[in-house]
Design an enzyme around this catalytic site. Structure first.
Site, short mmCIF file in Angstrom:
data_model
loop_
_atom_site.label_atom_id
_atom_site.label_comp_id
_atom_site.label_asym_id
_atom_site.label_seq_id
_atom_site.Cartn_x
_atom_site.Cartn_y
_atom_site.Cartn_z
N THR A 117 0.91 -1.36 -0.20
CA THR A 117 -0.05 0.01 0.04
C THR A 117 0.86 1.26 0.10
O THR A 117 1.99 1.27 0.68
CB THR A 117 -0.90 0.02 1.30
N TYR A 141 -1.90 -0.22 10.33
CA TYR A 141 -2.13 -0.65 8.77
C TYR A 141 -1.08 -0.82 7.93
O TYR A 141 -0.42 -1.37 7.63
CB TYR A 141 -3.29 -0.17 8.22
#
Ligand code: UDP
Length: 329
Positions: A117, A141
């Site tokens: 990501t 995350y």
């Protein structure tokens, strides 16, 4: 020989499964269906309901199904939730990835494609963002994904596993043939929320802050069509199978749209006006983030086919309509 796709019932995973089966690949989907859907999986794929961190199960699948590559999507993906439940994120994203990578190594799987990501960059200092930008994730995350990238690099150096870690920018849109799309309930993604609002599934929506240092005051993001993203995974797999080196690559188009531009596009393409309020900033949102796609284009020969915000929105709207029909059945 076949490809194991973890999280193949999810948004991006289900597009990847179609991409692979369209190309005639044998696919095994491993998903616990905690957030994905069995109906989203291409019918040619074999479905196994289970946990990607279950080493005995994965080792058996690799042996029985002749798996030579793993594409790993399974994981948790909400930045805000990761702040509230960091240990759940480190378990789901980091610990289970460690187990999966170990099983790949011990079972002799040589190719591994990992869903990473842009959150590994945190708030970038300059644009567009290239892969050598500082890595400063701002959430559990982002850190949970970066740790997996680090494990892959170390396992690759020690054990000869070759991998591609693809750093996604803002993924949006749906399968151009209408076979799958983003089906998550309570999605937090801008394009999906705006489409749901256009179709009357929500009474209105909010812009999270219009006082950012951008031309119209709203945040800028690089929206990539999910079909181009799936193709990038296909290109990565081809590269690894051809003996290519491990690679870490951004997935985006290299141009940004503001929140207002996205909402205006959804209004124009859908032909529907809807109420939009301006609310406070959402904590942790960087003002702008745009990818440099130079590396993936040079090294993998990736060429986007759907680099067009109107087209992204059109496919997302079509999928939202299909979901409404499905849920009324
Ligand atoms: N956003 C918004 N309203 C919404 C959802 C998102 O203004 O209802 C904004 C959000 O603050 C961010 C951009 O849209 O600036 C993209 O958010 P999204 O959650 O889609 O992706 P992110 O960039 O957080 O990964």
């Amino acid at each position: 020989m076949s490809v194991l796709v973890t999280g193949g019932g999810g948004y991006i995973g289900s597009h990847m499964v179609w991409h692979l089966t369209d190309a005639g690949e044998e696919v095994v989907v491993l998903d616990d269906f905690s957030s994905g859907f069995e109906w989203a999986v291409a019918p040619e794929a074999r479905i196994v309901n289970g946990d990607c961190g279950d080493q005995a199960l994965v080792a058996r699948l690799i042996a029985e199904q002749g798996i030579e590559a793993i594409v790993h999507f399974a994981g948790s993906l909400l930045v805000g939730e990761s702040v509230a439940k960091p240990l759940a994120y480190y378990l789901n994203n980091t610990v289970k990835s460690r187990s999966l990578i170990e099983t790949a190594v011990t079972s002799g799987v040589k190719h591994f494609v990992f869903s990473s990501t842009a959150a590994v960059y945190g708030t970038p200092e300059s644009f567009p963002v290239s892969e050598d930008a500082p890595l400063r994730p701002e959430s559990p995350y982002g850190r949970s994904k970066l740790m997996t990238e680090m494990m892959l690099a170390d396992a690759s150096a020690a054990h000869g596993l070759r991998y591609a870690a693809l750093r996604y920018f803002n993924v949006a849109g749906a399968d151009p043939r209408g076979r799958t799309g983003e089906s998550t309930r309570d999605s937090t993604h801008l394009v999906k929320i705006a489409c749901e609002t256009a179709l009357g599934k929500r009474p209105g929506m909010a812009i999270f802050g219009d006082d950012y240092p951008t031309p119209d005051g709203t945040c800028i993001r690089d929206y990539i069509h999910v079909a181009d993203l799936a193709a990038a995974h296909g290109d990565a797999l081809r590269h690894l199978r051809a003996g290519g080196d491990s690679i870490i690559a951004n997935c985006g188009y290299g141009r940004g749209f503001s929140v207002r531009e996205v909402i205006d596009t959804v209004k124009r393409v859908s032909g529907r006006d809807f109420p939009v309020s301006v609310g406070p900033r959402r904590p942790g949102d960087p003002s702008a983030i745009v990818a440099s796609p130079a590396l993936i284009m040079d090294r993998l020969g990736w060429r986007p086919k759907y680099d067009n915000l109107d087209g992204i929105v059109e496919s997302a709207l079509r999928w939202e309509e299909a979901l409404s029909r499905r849920n009324h059945l």
